[in-house]
Structure formats: structure tokens, C-alpha cells
Design an enzyme around this catalytic site. Sequence first.
Site, PDB file in Angstrom:
ATOM      1  N   TYR A  23      -5.791  -0.130  -9.032  1.00 31.36           N
ATOM      2  CA  TYR A  23      -5.114  -0.018  -7.736  1.00 31.36           C
ATOM      3  C   TYR A  23      -5.144  -1.353  -7.006  1.00 31.36           C
ATOM      4  O   TYR A  23      -4.118  -1.822  -6.483  1.00 31.36           O
ATOM      5  CB  TYR A  23      -5.809   1.064  -6.910  1.00 31.36           C
ATOM      6  CG  TYR A  23      -5.235   1.295  -5.527  1.00 31.36           C
ATOM      7  CD1 TYR A  23      -4.247   2.247  -5.311  1.00 31.36           C
ATOM      8  CD2 TYR A  23      -5.704   0.583  -4.422  1.00 31.36           C
ATOM      9  CE1 TYR A  23      -3.736   2.478  -4.048  1.00 31.36           C
ATOM     10  CE2 TYR A  23      -5.197   0.802  -3.155  1.00 31.36           C
ATOM     11  CZ  TYR A  23      -4.216   1.752  -2.969  1.00 31.36           C
ATOM     12  OH  TYR A  23      -3.711   1.973  -1.708  1.00 31.36           O
ATOM     13  N   VAL A  63       0.845  -1.198   0.000  1.00 30.44           N
ATOM     14  CA  VAL A  63       0.000   0.000   0.000  1.00 30.44           C
ATOM     15  C   VAL A  63       0.880   1.248   0.000  1.00 30.44           C
ATOM     16  O   VAL A  63       0.640   2.191  -0.763  1.00 30.44           O
ATOM     17  CB  VAL A  63      -0.952  -0.003   1.215  1.00 30.44           C
ATOM     18  CG1 VAL A  63      -1.636   1.358   1.365  1.00 30.44           C
ATOM     19  CG2 VAL A  63      -2.001  -1.101   1.070  1.00 30.44           C
ATOM     20  N   GLN A  69       2.442   1.802  -3.402  1.00 29.17           N
ATOM     21  CA  GLN A  69       1.487   2.296  -4.397  1.00 29.17           C
ATOM     22  C   GLN A  69       1.117   3.749  -4.134  1.00 29.17           C
ATOM     23  O   GLN A  69       0.931   4.538  -5.068  1.00 29.17           O
ATOM     24  CB  GLN A  69       0.232   1.431  -4.395  1.00 29.17           C
ATOM     25  CG  GLN A  69      -0.653   1.627  -5.601  1.00 29.17           C
ATOM     26  CD  GLN A  69       0.032   1.230  -6.892  1.00 29.17           C
ATOM     27  OE1 GLN A  69       0.824   0.285  -6.910  1.00 29.17           O
ATOM     28  NE2 GLN A  69      -0.254   1.936  -7.971  1.00 29.17           N
ATOM     29  N   GLU A  70       1.004   4.116  -2.865  1.00 26.29           N
ATOM     30  CA  GLU A  70       0.568   5.467  -2.513  1.00 26.29           C
ATOM     31  C   GLU A  70       1.685   6.499  -2.637  1.00 26.29           C
ATOM     32  O   GLU A  70       1.434   7.634  -3.036  1.00 26.29           O
ATOM     33  CB  GLU A  70       0.025   5.482  -1.074  1.00 26.29           C
ATOM     34  CG  GLU A  70      -1.255   4.689  -0.871  1.00 26.29           C
ATOM     35  CD  GLU A  70      -2.476   5.380  -1.459  1.00 26.29           C
ATOM     36  OE1 GLU A  70      -2.381   6.567  -1.833  1.00 26.29           O
ATOM     37  OE2 GLU A  70      -3.537   4.726  -1.539  1.00 26.29           O
ATOM     38  N   SER A  71       2.905   6.129  -2.280  1.00 28.86           N
ATOM     39  CA  SER A  71       3.951   7.155  -2.153  1.00 28.86           C
ATOM     40  C   SER A  71       5.309   6.775  -2.702  1.00 28.86           C
ATOM     41  O   SER A  71       6.226   7.602  -2.688  1.00 28.86           O
ATOM     42  CB  SER A  71       4.124   7.507  -0.668  1.00 28.86           C
ATOM     43  OG  SER A  71       4.682   6.394   0.041  1.00 28.86           O
TER      44      SER A  71
END
Length: 460
Positions: free
Chosen positions: A443, A308, A311-313
Site C-alpha cells: 500500500y 490515497v 488506492q482506497e476507492s
Amino acid sequence: MSRISCFVILIGIIAMFGSCAEKKLQTRDFEEIKQSGELTIITLSSSTSYFIYKDEPMGYDYDLAKDFCDHYGLKLNVKVAENSTRLLEMLENGEGDLITSPISVQNELKDSILYCGLEQVSHQVLVQRTNKKDSMVTDVTQLIGKEVYIKHNTKYHKRLLNLDAELGNGIIIKDVEKDTVTVEDLIEMVAQKRIDYTVADEYIAKLNKTYYRNIDVSMALSFEQRSSWAVRKDTPELAKALDEWFADNSKTREYKSILKKYFELSKQPDFDANVLVNLPKGSVSLYDALFKKYAAVSGYDWHLLASVAYQESRFKPEVASWAGAVGLMGLMPRTAQVFGVSGDELKNPELSIKVGAELISKLDDMFAKVPDSEQRLKFILAAYNGGNGHVTDAQALARKYNDNPYVWDGHVEKYIELKSKPEYYNDSVCKNGYLRGSEVVKYVKQVTANRERFKSIETK
């Protein structure tokens, strides 16, 4: 006087007061709005005007209306219309004060509405790829012999027919008559190399360019077309206030940041090929110890937290997304506050991971009725990315169409994608409107794939 006569008079009095009340509602001008402390906008659920993402209201028109309300200390209320016709009907009926989905400037409407506030000057553009083998189209004459895909019987279709006639014919116009296909679907098909050309309004094309870096939207195909917000004819003070506010604020940093947020900032995470190199054997990031520390809080393995965060940052704790999600785990400040953490603290890697783990645990409880743990994880990831309201909408659609609301693959996943189409997000079972569902599905696939990849790295 007979009882019947008294009854008739009473009915007449009630009708008179009712019509007065209705009239008062319809003639509520800016002074009364300020006294009430609330402004109600009427808008469309769409990628540009208004949508809910990560459980927060967003949209170019919404953000501008919110900025206007903040300036005057007003609470902003939102009412969503099913289509452009309903926008005007709801305004006329006094269901709201202001239409914030731009209405095309037409002489026949000027007797009933006042155009005001945001004015868009746009034109239709050709959407094409920047990396095609053949040279890009830079002049309309180069469209002769080219296949251009257009939704049937739309303004884009009419413009292309006129352009073809002006050129003496030769453009190969491919009508798309399938109702569920949208302009944004066709833009995605260009980006995916499934078709070479389509046509869209410039502002829609520019927004989609922030998702697809390989498209070009620079070539105009029509004259400029004006559209604007609108109020009723009998609310000139509100129209004046909106015009003056836009004139004063169109050059401010806040206004420019809203414009940049929707039409310039990339909606995709930056690809960093070096993010997983120069790490100790078996490691996937510098934060593996923290992922392991809070894995039990999430109820899942630490590789999930790591995937996660990736994928986010891309494991960058200082990053902020176009939507305002902050930190390693890509959390919205309002979400963090629910768990006792301020927006500023989200740049702290440990706090970000802790809140991210707590959010995953909360979502796990929310989707506890999904019996299969791996399927439930996909529900959790979809809610983490797009907001749990959209996932429950998709479950409601699955029930309606006799699919399984507790299975992601091929069932709820399908309706998440369909929530970008008006006939689905306007369905009465949906409470959260438009969603760019293809991004949510992508996602979920990317995070689950990276979770397995990170597991394999640890075992090497």
C-alpha cells in the site's frame, strides 16, 4: 495456642479461600457469565481468528463471538494465547470462558473440554495457480513428478508423505525448514510464480484466495477434519447456549455476511482502467478541487490526498471495503466519529476528503519524531492503512533488533512485513498481534508511486 500455631492456621485459611476463589473462577458457567455481563474469549492472533486492522478488532472467530455476545447483551473481552498449547492451559487455569480458535476434535481431549459452538469441517487442499502454462492438477496422480513445497514437520508435510506412499512415490516434496516461513508465505509464493504448488487447510486457502485471484484451492488432498470452539468440562450451560445459538443463527444474514467478509470478498481494490480517462487536461479525478481545498489541512500536497483516494476507492464515493471502510478515502466509521462525522456521512465526497486530511494531519503529529519528511509520510501511510498500533509495534521491533525506528525504508518496513510471523507478533514488545504486513508495505509503495504519477499528469 502459640503464635506459630495461629500463624499456621491463618495460612491454611487463606489457602482454603484462595483455592475456593480459584475454583469459583474455573466453574463460572453461563448464568454467572450473564450476571457479570462479560464473556472472556481465549484466542490466537492470526489471519482467521483475531487481529487488529485499522485499529479495530477483527477476525472470523472474533466476529462470530461478538455476534453471540451482542445477542445476550454481553461485553466481549479478548485474551490472546501464544500458541495452541497455551489456549488449553489458559482455559484450564480459568483465564477465560471460551476458546474461539478452533481446536482439532480429539478423543483424548474430551475428558477435559467440551467441544461446542462453531464447528469447522475442513480438509487440506492443493494450492496452485489458475494461469499456469501447463494444465492444472485435477487428480492426485498428476502430482507425480511435481515439486510441492511444504513447511517441514507439519501436518501438511505428514499428509504429503502419506499421499506419496499411497501413490508409490514420485511426488517431489520440497521441505522448507526456515522457521520464519509460514503457510501463507508459501501461498503467496505460488501466486507470485516463485513456486508452483503448496498445501494448506481449506479455510486458510480460501481466505488467501481473496487476496490472490490467480490461485486455485479446489482440489482436496485429505479426508475431512473436524475442529471446534471449546469450553471447560464444568461449564455445560455455556456449551449448550453456544450450540443453540449457532444452530439458530447459522442461516441468518448476519452469519452469512461474516462468512462472506473473510472468505469471499476480495481484499484488493478493483482495477478500473478507465478511471483516469475522459478527464480535463491536468486532472486526475472529478474531485481535484476538493483535494486542493483540504490539502493544507493534511499538511501535504493535494496529489497525496488524491493518491490515497485512488488506492482506497478508485475515486468511487459509494464504495465500502471488506473491512467496513467507507467512501472516497476508505475510512472506518469509528475513525470518522472521532472527527465528528457519522458513518453514513462518509459517502459524501467532501466530508470523506475532509476527514481523510484531518487523519493524515493527526498521524503526522503522531510520527513527528521521524525527522525526514518523506520517510515520515511512509509511516503515516502505513498507519492509515493498517493502524498506528502496528507501526509502533514495528518501531519497537526495530529498536530491539538494532535497526532505526525512525527510518521506514529497509528498517521499520522490514518489521511491518515480519508482523505476519508468530515469532515476531508474539514478541513481548508487540501489543497489537498479527498483521498481514506485506499488504501494508505494498500500500505504501503504491500510494507514493501514484502520488508522483499524479504530479506528472498535472504538469502535462
